[in-house]
Enzyme design. Structure first.
Site, PDB file in Angstrom:
ATOM      1  N   LYS A 127       0.788  -1.243   0.000  1.00 29.58           N
ATOM      2  CA  LYS A 127       0.000   0.000   0.000  1.00 29.58           C
ATOM      3  C   LYS A 127       0.813   1.283   0.000  1.00 29.58           C
ATOM      4  CE  LYS A 127      -3.348  -1.046  -0.709  1.00 29.58           C
ATOM      5  NZ  LYS A 127      -3.595  -1.684  -2.046  1.00 29.58           N
ATOM      6  N   ALA A 128       2.101   1.168  -0.308  1.00 29.49           N
ATOM      7  CA  ALA A 128       2.949   2.357  -0.291  1.00 29.49           C
ATOM      8  C   ALA A 128       2.985   3.090  -1.635  1.00 29.49           C
ATOM      9  CB  ALA A 128       4.361   1.967   0.118  1.00 29.49           C
ATOM     10  N   MET A 182      -8.209   1.569  -6.381  1.00 29.20           N
ATOM     11  CA  MET A 182      -7.837   2.990  -6.416  1.00 29.20           C
ATOM     12  C   MET A 182      -8.821   3.704  -5.488  1.00 29.20           C
ATOM     13  SD  MET A 182      -5.252   3.424  -8.415  1.00 29.20           S
ATOM     14  CE  MET A 182      -4.342   2.281  -9.467  1.00 29.20           C
ATOM     15  N   SER A 240      -4.935   2.387   4.430  1.00 36.91           N
ATOM     16  CA  SER A 240      -5.052   1.800   3.095  1.00 36.91           C
ATOM     17  C   SER A 240      -5.030   0.266   3.177  1.00 36.91           C
ATOM     18  CB  SER A 240      -3.904   2.304   2.215  1.00 36.91           C
ATOM     19  OG  SER A 240      -4.006   1.795   0.910  1.00 36.91           O
ATOM     20  N   HIS A 298       7.316  -7.235  -2.299  1.00 37.35           N
ATOM     21  CA  HIS A 298       7.036  -6.585  -1.016  1.00 37.35           C
ATOM     22  C   HIS A 298       8.007  -7.077   0.056  1.00 37.35           C
ATOM     23  CE1 HIS A 298       3.511  -4.500  -2.278  1.00 37.35           C
ATOM     24  NE2 HIS A 298       2.670  -5.509  -2.246  1.00 37.35           N
ATOM     25  N   MET A 324      -5.360   6.839 -13.521  1.00 37.14           N
ATOM     26  CA  MET A 324      -5.110   5.434 -13.179  1.00 37.14           C
ATOM     27  C   MET A 324      -6.369   4.759 -12.643  1.00 37.14           C
ATOM     28  SD  MET A 324      -1.148   5.244 -11.888  1.00 37.14           S
ATOM     29  CE  MET A 324      -1.375   3.582 -11.282  1.00 37.14           C
TER      30      MET A 324
HETATM   31  P1  A3P Z   1      -5.335   4.417  -0.827  1.00 37.95           P
HETATM   32  O1  A3P Z   1      -5.896   3.123  -0.335  1.00 37.95           O
HETATM   33  O2  A3P Z   1      -4.886   5.315   0.298  1.00 37.95           O
HETATM   34  O3  A3P Z   1      -6.217   5.126  -1.790  1.00 37.95           O
HETATM   35  P2  A3P Z   1      -0.189  -0.285  -3.676  1.00 37.95           P
HETATM   36  O4  A3P Z   1      -0.171  -0.098  -5.154  1.00 37.95           O
HETATM   37  O5  A3P Z   1       1.167  -0.302  -3.054  1.00 37.95           O
HETATM   38  O6  A3P Z   1      -1.069  -1.399  -3.260  1.00 37.95           O
HETATM   39  O7  A3P Z   1      -0.820   1.059  -3.079  1.00 37.95           O
HETATM   40  C1  A3P Z   1      -2.156   1.390  -3.291  1.00 37.95           C
HETATM   41  C2  A3P Z   1      -2.392   2.796  -2.778  1.00 37.95           C
HETATM   42  O8  A3P Z   1      -1.802   3.726  -3.702  1.00 37.95           O
HETATM   43  C3  A3P Z   1      -3.862   3.140  -2.694  1.00 37.95           C
HETATM   44  O9  A3P Z   1      -3.974   4.094  -1.625  1.00 37.95           O
HETATM   45  C4  A3P Z   1      -4.079   3.768  -4.067  1.00 37.95           C
HETATM   46  O10 A3P Z   1      -5.226   4.576  -4.156  1.00 37.95           O
HETATM   47  C5  A3P Z   1      -2.815   4.587  -4.190  1.00 37.95           C
HETATM   48  N1  A3P Z   1      -2.518   4.978  -5.578  1.00 37.95           N
HETATM   49  C6  A3P Z   1      -2.412   4.200  -6.658  1.00 37.95           C
HETATM   50  N2  A3P Z   1      -2.169   4.924  -7.761  1.00 37.95           N
HETATM   51  C7  A3P Z   1      -2.112   6.214  -7.356  1.00 37.95           C
HETATM   52  C8  A3P Z   1      -1.880   7.465  -8.029  1.00 37.95           C
HETATM   53  N3  A3P Z   1      -1.681   7.523  -9.336  1.00 37.95           N
HETATM   54  N4  A3P Z   1      -1.897   8.586  -7.282  1.00 37.95           N
HETATM   55  C9  A3P Z   1      -2.108   8.546  -5.951  1.00 37.95           C
HETATM   56  N5  A3P Z   1      -2.311   7.394  -5.257  1.00 37.95           N
HETATM   57  C10 A3P Z   1      -2.318   6.251  -5.954  1.00 37.95           C
END
Ligand code: A3P
Length: 296
Positions: free
Chosen positions: A48-49, A257, A139, A109, A233
């Protein structure tokens, strides 16, 4: 259409003291002996980073912002997740990586110490994305609810405690961000912050492009920034995981997203939880050089 075994959530199992979803542990021996190639690129994160975001940015950089090329397949095919062991008959991440032509971009990860040693022996590059723990905690809470490939972490209160003690898949956020931080100057590792991406996406895209030795024109950078914005996205089926069936990712529970913001934790943490969090955080991060922003 693919027929998949009924999805039953896995348990957590320890590998060198790090909890992982149990199927990922089955391939541990093969992962350890994985042979990297010098032109492999790793995208490493705690869950989730901002993994998916960086996967899209890097695929765009590699393809000079050619949108058709970047729409060739979903994120998880373009950049396979090496330790993923999905339900049969979907091939494991390891198999996908092994069948992929070079140059390969690979997602993990793993905390630094679990990354197959071959990546460092081959002097591969890695881009690590780190995000502040409060927003990751939130998240991750929603993601575990919608992703049937992960063990549950319980109610919001239970998840809060599980996260702070590192009793979630891929273990302690604290150990993860610190481990990669300590490794970054010993290897070719670029350490990027989610909050910096939010603050100035073009600046960070340039950093990544420079690290990958890609000299991109300003208009290409602009195009990448536009295409990798949250709204773009969210609407892109090749980036938003809507190509996965709902018995794996149930996006009616929570969209992949979700919000993509900095500071959403303020809508979730109680005052007491925030105090508990800050106390634990101060102990675990004490005196360290690594600084995170929890708001912009
Ligand atoms: P949130 O749950 O806070 O919305 P990962 O890809 O590591 O699983 O992380 C997913 C997190 O990144 C989610 O956070 C998602 O919405 C966010 N994310 C993905 N694409 C993004 C983008 N283009 N801009 C901002 N956040 C994005």
């Amino acid at each position: 259409e693919l027929k998949v075994e009924a999805v039953k959530r896995p348990d957590l199992q320890l590998v060198q003291g790090v909890p992982l979803p149990s199927p990922s542990c089955e391939t541990w021996d093969q992962l350890c002996s994985f042979q990297a190639r010098p032109d492999d690129l790793l995208i490493a994160t705690y869950p989730k980073a901002g993994t998916t975001w960086m996967q899209e940015i890097i695929d765009m950089i590699h393809n000079n912002a050619n949108l058709e090329k970047c729409r060739r397949a979903p994120t998880y095919v373009r950049v396979p997740f090496i330790e993923l062991v999905p339900p049969k008959p979907i091939p494991s991440g390891l198999t996908q990586v092994q069948e992929m032509p070079s140059p390969r971009t690979i997602k993990t990860h793993f905390p630094f110490q679990l990354v197959p040693k071959s990546f460092w022996e081959q002097k591969c590059k890695a881009v690590y994305v780190a995000r502040n723990a409060k927003d990751v905690l939130v998240s991750y809470y929603y993601f575990i609810k919608m992703n049937h490939g992960l063990p549950t972490s319980g109610t919001w209160e239970e998840h809060f405690d599980a996260f702070l003690t590192g009793n979630v898949a891929w273990g302690s956020w604290f150990d993860h961000v610190k481990g990669w931080w300590e490794a970054k100057d010993k290897h070719q590792i670029l350490y990027i912050f989610f909050e910096d991406l939010k603050e100035d996406l073009k600046r960070e895209i340039k950093k990544v492009a420079e690290f990958l030795e890609k000299d991109l024109k300003e208009e290409v950078i602009n195009k990448i920034a536009l295409h990798t914005s949250f709204d773009m996205m969210k609407d892109n089926p090749m980036a938003n995981y809507t190509t996965l069936p709902s018995f794996i990712f149930d996006q009616s529970v929570s969209p992949f997203m979700r919000k993509g913001s900095v500071g959403d934790w303020k809508n979730h943490f109680t005052v007491a939880q925030n105090e508990t969090f800050d106390e634990v955080y101060a102990l675990k991060m004490a005196g360290g050089p690594l600084k995170f922003r929890t708001e912009l």
